[in-house]
Enzyme design. Structure first.
Site, PDB file in Angstrom:
ATOM      1  N   GLU A   1       0.891  -1.155   0.000  1.00  0.00           N
ATOM      2  CA  GLU A   1       0.000   0.000   0.000  1.00  0.00           C
ATOM      3  C   GLU A   1       0.932   1.209   0.000  1.00  0.00           C
ATOM      4  O   GLU A   1       1.530   1.529   1.025  1.00  0.00           O
ATOM      5  CB  GLU A   1      -0.907  -0.061   1.229  1.00  0.00           C
TER       6      GLU A   1
ATOM      7  N   CYS B   1      -1.908   8.830   3.221  1.00  0.00           N
ATOM      8  CA  CYS B   1      -1.635   8.272   1.888  1.00  0.00           C
ATOM      9  C   CYS B   1      -2.832   8.415   0.972  1.00  0.00           C
ATOM     10  O   CYS B   1      -2.708   8.270  -0.233  1.00  0.00           O
ATOM     11  CB  CYS B   1      -1.188   6.819   1.982  1.00  0.00           C
TER      12      CYS B   1
END
Lengths: 522, 522
Positions: free
Chosen positions: A255, A294
């Site tokens: 990720e 993020c």
């Protein structure tokens, strides 16, 4: 103070002086972290052989009970965690809540998921597959827990949530969690693990933590382990290229950061509800956790005709954001996590500024409230506006991990989708439009490049959960640049920790196996 | 004759002399293959930009119609394919049928899967996810086709099935197939593609083939492409380590060789139905396609008390297998695919022989029927018996890709599962037992290390589909050594070519999106 590591069921101090953990507002040293000299191979094996069988012997309901007990142990110490988040991460209360309460909430959510899985110990796909004309011999797809350990390598921005969103799914799946937090903010992670271990609610070896370097973990993984990584694309590359990981086909979930976008629909005019919601959300995404999420919006795609109006509205809103020491009650945005991140972010702003005009903020001369700019790691909320987004490169490729966003005017819907694709794959996108037909078209137009899409209109102004918030019932991850991974998504997250096996057998034997497994769609 | 490549919608001849394709029985050269000088980057882009949008614009039912048309075009030329399989692969009729009819059957099966997907163009998980108390805002998980190409790198042993089991799933998913067969047996693959192109049943660019080297394909992949590889663990490692693949998070599915096992239960005594079925199946797996199946039984785990009886029964059965030129009607087993494979297999037998006794066959002095041993690529059916399977290493790690199997006595069920795990992850296992309780226990005991488990008793003697046969409705792949991949499995195979995206929106907007998607569990 040297933070102890919890490995092989013991608290162990690493060798050497360790790496200092710093308060990003004051520059003060808070603790030191080192895992030098710790026998990681033994620690992983301890988890595999001690906790693995114990967890696999439990039902989902029993494992869910573990998660609930972990959540309770953490809830009791919540105030202390907020204090650590302030000192080690420079978090405001809202920032800390996303991390601390987000972690506890995810544990509770998965405790709830466990309830729906009855007394089973493994999972299965619905129904049987017919293999021929004779119904006495068929196939079933069973999911069994891996006989390994979840190796969780986490990012600095979510020392709590980042740990628990992975560990909850692993433990529910019957797989022990071996946690390697980012060193710079591991004070919170380590304290939480300590509180959980002190509460004695987990089987021996089900949760381990190392503070400090964990580079060799990849060299020690087996084909039954599952490595889940959150962090930079650069580190992700090293992990994927690790010869041991490659030779053993160890599962790796990545990720990575991405250049997430928010798209304001062609129908939205200044004064419309969607226009206002867009401006509010872009500002919020830029400033919450100082943009260190993020999923944060890095690219704001707006109709060319109203690009001036959007830029002005964003500028006006950003002007009200008080940035500085979170101990000051007027402050709404804190610092970046450390001087190294600050330096990288300021360099990134300079790269973007070569292709876009700085409208608000910028790389130079920022003065935070109640903090010494020399010691602290602040970056000004910075809005840029791209002159020719189609021609730009850095604006689509350089992620500035801070309170930074670029406005990109588009001429047509097709051009907006093409600009979206220039990010090379992202975790999250949002679309603000009052036009239902455009909502469908835009979602499908950018879907292949994204892991999650939020679609907003006035009707869901209150109910929506926000662009950047990762909800545990939705998958989290994205294609390409974002790493190609998938976490969470309710039961779906358990896929990563299970092996699917097609069992071909007589139907009565399948019935016997099916009786011990619960039906899912992962 | 130089085989032409079909790339960018054109037949193109490669540069240079090319690599010879050889008859493994006679040593005769049949054709030459080269893709040197072909612009692969342009070819991939042609498929992505020309065929991708065309396929995505079609419904699943329409794409299923394409698969049906491909199957029909191939069925018309079936006899020619059997002839090519004999000449280029040394296949017996049964060998060729598994490959040729297996390929056509898989296409027809997926045409049938398409029928169940209505008039939709994309897929979705069942139901909506509640995100909070307010039901007006929820989430749906949508599956959309990747905007790339399926890069299919196939093994020499299944030039037909290996192509179609991948291409069928890609095309049904709306993703073009770019096929790179193993050079040594690409005569059949190339002819089949030629027949399909001549039949003009696919959109332009939906199917491409290169004969000869394709090493640079990995350098050209994007984050929206999906690379599916079948072959050796060594080549798989190179592919996974490719810097471009790693940098772009390109999806890679690996299906590598493994040391599959068959387990005879502790209840089976000589003369029991399961004993006889086990002996028959091990022999069949050793000899069909001369053991050149990635699912073939390499390790036969048997109760120590009856290891002698099993070894004798297998030896007696293997003695009846006539090995030689498949043009001779008495022949039941043909050669390996070429001299290089023969050399590797013979070396492998010598490695195994250091840890196990050769009971039948062996590495030296074999004389095939109707063939010149100097020109041909035969390996004798070879049975070994391990003295101390727990102490062995090569017997669990060295896969001899030929008619070779090692008998391994076990003392207890637990020891059998531990021996199973020594393979480090396999594609397929089978369990032969008349004891229902042991059937369940054994399946669960070895499940985490396998992609598929076949459970056999007398009741399913006729109906079972066999240890080595890959059924399209079951997933194919295995953990660890076997590559960690998953292919086929009916609709499940489409997962690899789709991006799952969580769409969070007002419920009426979700309804609109859901109307264009069909519910699946992948």
């Amino acid at each position: 103070m040297k933070l102890a590591n919890y490995v092989s069921g013991k608290w162990l101090e690493g060798k050497g002086e360790g790496v200092p953990l710093i308060d990003p507002v004051t520059g003060e040293e808070l603790a030191r972290a080192t895992s030098d000299g710790i026998d990681l191979a033994a620690g992983l094996d301890y988890a595999r052989t001690k906790a693995g069988p114990a967890l696999r012997a439990m039902t989902f309901a029993e494992r869910g009970g573990l998660l609930r007990a972990v959540a309770d142990a953490l809830t009791a110490k919540r105030d202390e965690y907020f204090d650590i988040a302030l000192r080690n991460s420079g978090n405001t209360k809202i920032d800390a809540a996303i991390d601390v309460d987000g972690g506890i909430g995810t544990l509770k959510y998965y405790a709830g998921v466990a309830k729906g899985l009855d007394g089973a110990r493994c999972l299965r796909d619905a129904g049987y597959e017919r293999l021929g004309k004779d119904e006495s011999f068929q196939a079933m797809h069973l999911w069994v827990p891996l006989h390994g350990v979840g190796i969780h390598i986490n990012a600095f921005n979510f020392p709590s949530w980042g740990m628990w969103e992975k560990a909850a799914v692993a433990i529910l799946s019957g797989v022990p969690a071996f946690v390697k937090p980012a060193t710079s903010t591991c004070l919170l992670t380590q304290r939480m693990v300590k509180d959980v271990i002190d509460a004695a609610v987990l089987p021996d070896g089900a949760l381990s933590v190392i503070c400090g370097g964990g580079r060799t973990l990849a060299d020690l993984a087996t084909g039954q382990d599952a490595v889940a990584f959150t962090g930079s694309a650069d580190t992700a590359r090293h992990l994927r290229a690790n010869p041991n990981i490659i030779a053993r086909s160890t599962r790796v979930n990545i990720e990575a950061d991405s250049l997430n976008l928010s798209l304001l629909g062609p129908d939205a005019s200044p004064g419309s509800a969607e226009f206002d919601l867009f401006v509010k959300e872009v500002t919020r995404e830029m400033t919450v956790k100082a943009g260190q999420k993020c999923t944060a919006i890095r690219r704001a795609l707006v109709p060319a005709a109203i690009a001036d109006a959007v830029t002005e509205a964003l500028s006006a809103r950003l002007a009200k954001v008080v940035t500085g020491n979170p101990r000051n009650e007027s402050v709404r945005m804190g610092p970046l996590v450390n001087k190294a991140q600050q330096k990288t972010a300021l360099e990134g702003i300079r790269q973007l500024a070569a292709e876009a005009d700085v409208v608000v903020g910028g790389a130079d001369g920022f003065k935070p409230v109640d903090a010494d700019p020399a010691a602290a790691a602040f970056v000004a909320p910075t809005l840029l506006r791209a002159k020719a987004p189609k021609e730009g490169r850095a604006i689509h490729e350089v992620e500035v991990f801070g309170p930074v966003c670029t406005v990109m005017p588009y001429a047509s819907a097709g051009e907006a989708y093409a600009l979206a694709a220039r990010g090379g794959g992202s975790l999250a996108a949002s679309v603000f439009t009052g036009d239902d037909a455009f909502a469908t078209e835009a979602a499908l137009g950018i879907a292949a490049m994204h892991g999650r899409i939020l679609v907003i209109d006035a009707k869901v102004a209150e109910a929506n959960t926000g662009h950047g918030i990762v909800m545990p019932m939705c998958v989290h991850g994205g294609p390409g640049r974002a790493g190609g991974g998938e976490e969470l998504g309710g039961k779906r997250g358990m896929r990563f920790y299970h092996q699917r096996v097609a069992v071909q057998a007589g139907t009565t034997r399948l019935d016997q196996l099916a009786a011990g497994a619960v039906e899912v769609a992962l």
